[in-house]
Design a protein around this motif. Structure first.
Motif, PDB file in Angstrom:
ATOM      1  N   LYS A  22       0.736  -1.078  -0.024  1.00 60.47           N
ATOM      2  CA  LYS A  22      -0.166  -0.144   0.042  1.00 60.47           C
ATOM      3  C   LYS A  22       0.919   1.227  -0.016  1.00 60.47           C
ATOM      4  O   LYS A  22       0.228   2.356   0.172  1.00 60.47           O
ATOM      5  N   SER A  23       2.178   1.077  -0.245  1.00 58.38           N
ATOM      6  CA  SER A  23       2.911   2.328  -0.126  1.00 58.38           C
ATOM      7  C   SER A  23       2.719   3.396  -1.133  1.00 58.38           C
ATOM      8  O   SER A  23       2.184   3.024  -2.362  1.00 58.38           O
ATOM      9  N   LEU A  24       2.936   4.422  -0.987  1.00 56.00           N
ATOM     10  CA  LEU A  24       2.847   5.772  -2.041  1.00 56.00           C
ATOM     11  C   LEU A  24       4.101   5.673  -2.842  1.00 56.00           C
ATOM     12  O   LEU A  24       5.051   5.062  -2.601  1.00 56.00           O
ATOM     13  N   THR A  25       3.920   6.556  -3.745  1.00 56.37           N
ATOM     14  CA  THR A  25       5.328   6.500  -4.942  1.00 56.37           C
ATOM     15  C   THR A  25       6.497   7.153  -4.055  1.00 56.37           C
ATOM     16  O   THR A  25       6.630   8.169  -3.308  1.00 56.37           O
ATOM     17  N   ARG A  26       7.484   6.552  -4.154  1.00 54.14           N
ATOM     18  CA  ARG A  26       8.769   7.030  -3.626  1.00 54.14           C
ATOM     19  C   ARG A  26       9.477   7.955  -4.252  1.00 54.14           C
ATOM     20  O   ARG A  26      10.093   7.826  -5.395  1.00 54.14           O
ATOM     21  N   SER A  27       9.549   9.062  -3.857  1.00 55.03           N
ATOM     22  CA  SER A  27      10.005  10.565  -4.825  1.00 55.03           C
ATOM     23  C   SER A  27      10.846  11.403  -3.975  1.00 55.03           C
ATOM     24  O   SER A  27      11.431  12.516  -4.542  1.00 55.03           O
ATOM     25  N   LEU A  28      10.816  11.203  -2.470  1.00 50.92           N
ATOM     26  CA  LEU A  28      11.631  12.400  -1.772  1.00 50.92           C
ATOM     27  C   LEU A  28      13.071  11.767  -1.461  1.00 50.92           C
ATOM     28  O   LEU A  28      13.316  10.783  -0.982  1.00 50.92           O
ATOM     29  N   GLY A  29      14.092  12.614  -1.596  1.00 51.07           N
ATOM     30  CA  GLY A  29      15.391  12.462  -1.512  1.00 51.07           C
ATOM     31  C   GLY A  29      15.972  13.013  -0.300  1.00 51.07           C
ATOM     32  O   GLY A  29      15.122  13.658   0.548  1.00 51.07           O
ATOM     33  N   ALA A  30      17.165  12.975  -0.239  1.00 50.57           N
ATOM     34  CA  ALA A  30      17.606  13.610   1.220  1.00 50.57           C
ATOM     35  C   ALA A  30      17.471  15.039   1.253  1.00 50.57           C
ATOM     36  O   ALA A  30      17.114  15.582   2.621  1.00 50.57           O
ATOM     37  N   PHE A  31      17.579  15.984   0.233  1.00 47.09           N
ATOM     38  CA  PHE A  31      17.328  17.139   0.330  1.00 47.09           C
ATOM     39  C   PHE A  31      15.994  17.638   0.711  1.00 47.09           C
ATOM     40  O   PHE A  31      15.618  18.455   1.826  1.00 47.09           O
ATOM     41  N   GLN A  32      15.195  16.818  -0.102  1.00 48.12           N
ATOM     42  CA  GLN A  32      13.626  17.278   0.197  1.00 48.12           C
ATOM     43  C   GLN A  32      13.484  16.832   1.821  1.00 48.12           C
ATOM     44  O   GLN A  32      12.367  17.498   2.196  1.00 48.12           O
ATOM     45  N   LEU A  33      13.896  15.741   2.280  1.00 49.98           N
ATOM     46  CA  LEU A  33      13.430  15.551   3.648  1.00 49.98           C
ATOM     47  C   LEU A  33      14.163  16.450   4.800  1.00 49.98           C
ATOM     48  O   LEU A  33      13.541  16.780   5.535  1.00 49.98           O
ATOM     49  N   THR A  34      15.346  16.927   4.271  1.00 51.62           N
ATOM     50  CA  THR A  34      15.821  17.784   5.283  1.00 51.62           C
ATOM     51  C   THR A  34      15.243  19.241   5.093  1.00 51.62           C
ATOM     52  O   THR A  34      14.987  19.957   6.343  1.00 51.62           O
ATOM     53  N   MET A  35      14.637  19.611   4.058  1.00 52.78           N
ATOM     54  CA  MET A  35      13.985  20.713   4.022  1.00 52.78           C
ATOM     55  C   MET A  35      12.482  20.523   4.623  1.00 52.78           C
ATOM     56  O   MET A  35      11.948  21.316   5.331  1.00 52.78           O
ATOM     57  N   LEU A  36      11.962  19.329   4.586  1.00 54.45           N
ATOM     58  CA  LEU A  36      10.904  19.038   5.233  1.00 54.45           C
ATOM     59  C   LEU A  36      11.016  19.214   6.682  1.00 54.45           C
ATOM     60  O   LEU A  36      10.273  19.547   7.429  1.00 54.45           O
TER      61      LEU A  36
END
Length: 517
Positions: free
Chosen positions: A19-33
């Motif tokens: 049921k997982s969602l599309t894996r699209s986030l990288g290290a930079f996006q996660l750090t920004m999050l």
């Protein structure tokens, strides 16, 4: 272990994989999050609360809070890399301690996110009122911008922003990674401007006395300023949407925490050095607690316009040291950026409720999706109503303390879970391993307990009352209706190869097939 109803990690991972969602986030996006979640009301508003509790020693408070969060982040990093699924501490507890403990942690996360959203709404209100006054020249009525604690009636701006964010979530408007990155840039730029302008006005005399309220005051302030770091754990809730989560989640968790700590210390030095941060109303070595009528009275009698009396601390400092234009712009930046934090907190809250409802621990109606907007509208409106009530009538400091109680509970169980899993499942793949885990995890546990003990009495009582309500609800509803109790999981009917939850149905409970278990 059947009585504990531990959900197997294999089942959790298999469900997430299906049921997982599309894996699209990288290290930079996660750090920004992470930075986007962390930088909010904590630094923009609670700086004044910390100053009232500790004076210049609030710098130590930032360090203490960051240390506890850093220890917890290392524990989160290993668990998130090992179990890259949604649910965060709730999911980890389900796989480690069983259903009851998972329920308590999930219930605490509700407290964390919902009350945190109320606190951010109150913080936004302070800056919004300042912006309206500075840019439009109109001063809103005191009774409509303050709750009863300050002698007002209702914090109307906080109510308006809470309702607006709820409406956005109901109709499906949400932050994209691009919008979030832009808002992060705005917040970071505002803090950078503050530091650049405040540090040149540094005066060492403003640091004396360094601990006007005693040696333990820094820990007391840390119990509130801890709220300034809440949000980094939201990175772990994006595990199912992350590329290479084993690598990128630890980077996002720890990277965002380190970057924000550096900013916070620089801002703290700027506030103290350029303007001062001494408490007001000190009598016999004690001072009024933030968010109390006593502090309001002390501020009304204060002729120096102390930073501890400001609802928009950073903008107030800049205006006072000769940069009114930039101070107004900083207030405007906070006005634009803080609603995104409210949105993120409420979104995280609805996601926790959604997962618990999906597991059968809460009524399944809470996970119903709106036929037009395709959003979990029922749980969103319930959350929005609670957030609005909290924002309307309670002070930001008390809301932050109450929220911290839920957060510290979650961090405590995460640190405990990593120790248990190291013993019970030593061979499971861990792409990130917490260094010196038998030192780091116990230190995180102790740190959480110490900060919890220094929370306000109101926050402590509220936490245990909330926990008691949750336990009653669990035994009255969730215990007999959870998926684990019924012997089902989220996707086993779709794919018989997915492992079972690990425990049989309870005696006397009817399974979906209609047979007595």
């Amino acid at each position: 272990m059947a009585d504990w109803r531990v959900k197997s990690l294999d089942s959790i991972l298999a469900t997430a994989e299906k049921k997982s969602l599309t894996r699209s986030l990288g290290a930079f996006q996660l750090t920004m999050l992470g930075i986007g979640g962390i930088i909010g009301t904590g630094i923009f508003v609670l700086t004044s609360e910390a100053a009232q509790l500790a004076g210049p020693a609030m710098l130590l408070s930032f360090v203490i809070a960051a240390t506890v969060c850093g220890l917890a982040a290392l524990c989160y990093a290993e668990l998130a890399s090992m179990v890259p699924v949604s649910g965060s501490a709730y999911t980890y507890s389900y796989a480690t301690f069983g259903e009851l403990m998972a329920w308590i942690v999930g219930w605490a996360l509700v407290l964390e996110y919902a009350v945190a959203a109320s606190a951010v709404a109150v913080g936004w209100s302070g800056y919004a009122v300042g912006v309206i006054q500075e840019f439009l020249g109109y001063e809103l009525p005191f009774a409509l911008t303050n709750g009863p604690y300050a002698g007002g009636l209702i914090n109307l701006p906080a109510v308006i922003i809470s309702i607006a964010v709820t409406a956005l979530l109901v109709v499906g408007t949400k932050e994209s990674a691009t919008v979030n990155a832009v808002l992060v840039v705005i917040k970071v730029a505002a803090l950078t401007a503050f530091v650049v302008l405040a540090l040149p006005a540094y005066n060492a005399e403003n640091f004396v006395p360094f601990m006007p309220l005693g040696s333990t005051s820094a820990i007391t302030a840390a119990s509130i300023i801890f709220f300034a770091y809440v949000g980094f754990d939201a990175v772990s809730t994006a595990a199912e949407e992350t590329k290479d989560p084993q690598r990128n989640i630890p980077i996002g968790l720890i990277g965002s925490l380190v970057i924000c700590t550096v900013f916070y210390l620089a801002v703290g030095v700027g506030v103290i050095g350029s303007y001062g941060a001494q408490p007001v109303g000190i009598i016999d070595g004690t001072a009024p607690y933030p968010g109390t009528p006593e502090l309001v009275a002390a501020c009304n009698a204060d002729t120096v316009a102390s930073v501890v009396c400001s609802n928009e601390a950073l903008a107030h400092v800049l205006r006072s040291i000769g940069h009114p234009g930039v101070g107004n712009l900083l207030g405007l930046a906070a006005g634009f950026a803080l609603p995104s934090v409210i949105l993120m907190m409420m979104f995280a809250q609805t996601r926790v409720f959604f997962v618990m409802s999906r597991d059968g621990l809460l009524p399944r109606a809470l996970s119903k999706v709106h036929p037009k907007f395709k959003t979990p509208h029922i749980v969103t409106m319930i959350t929005g109503a609670a957030v609005t009530i909290g924002a309307a009538f309670f002070p930001v400091g008390q809301l932050a303390s109450i929220s911290n109680g839920g957060t510290l509970c979650a961090f405590f169980f995460v640190a405990l879970a990593i120790l248990v899993l190291r013993r019970t499942q030593p061979d499971r793949k861990r792409s990130f391993r917490t260094p010196a885990v038998w030192v780091i995890a116990p230190a995180a546990i102790v740190g959480c307990l110490v900060l919890f003990a220094f929370l306000s009495w109101t926050a402590i009582v509220f936490f245990f009352a909330w926990a008691a309500i949750g336990i009653v609800f669990y035994f009255a509803y969730g215990r007999s209706r959870s998926n684990v109790a019924l012997g089902i999981d989220g996707v086993s009917e779709l794919d018989p190869d997915i492992p079972p939850q690990g425990v049989p149905p309870l005696p006397g409970i009817h399974t979906p097939g209609g047979k007595d278990a």
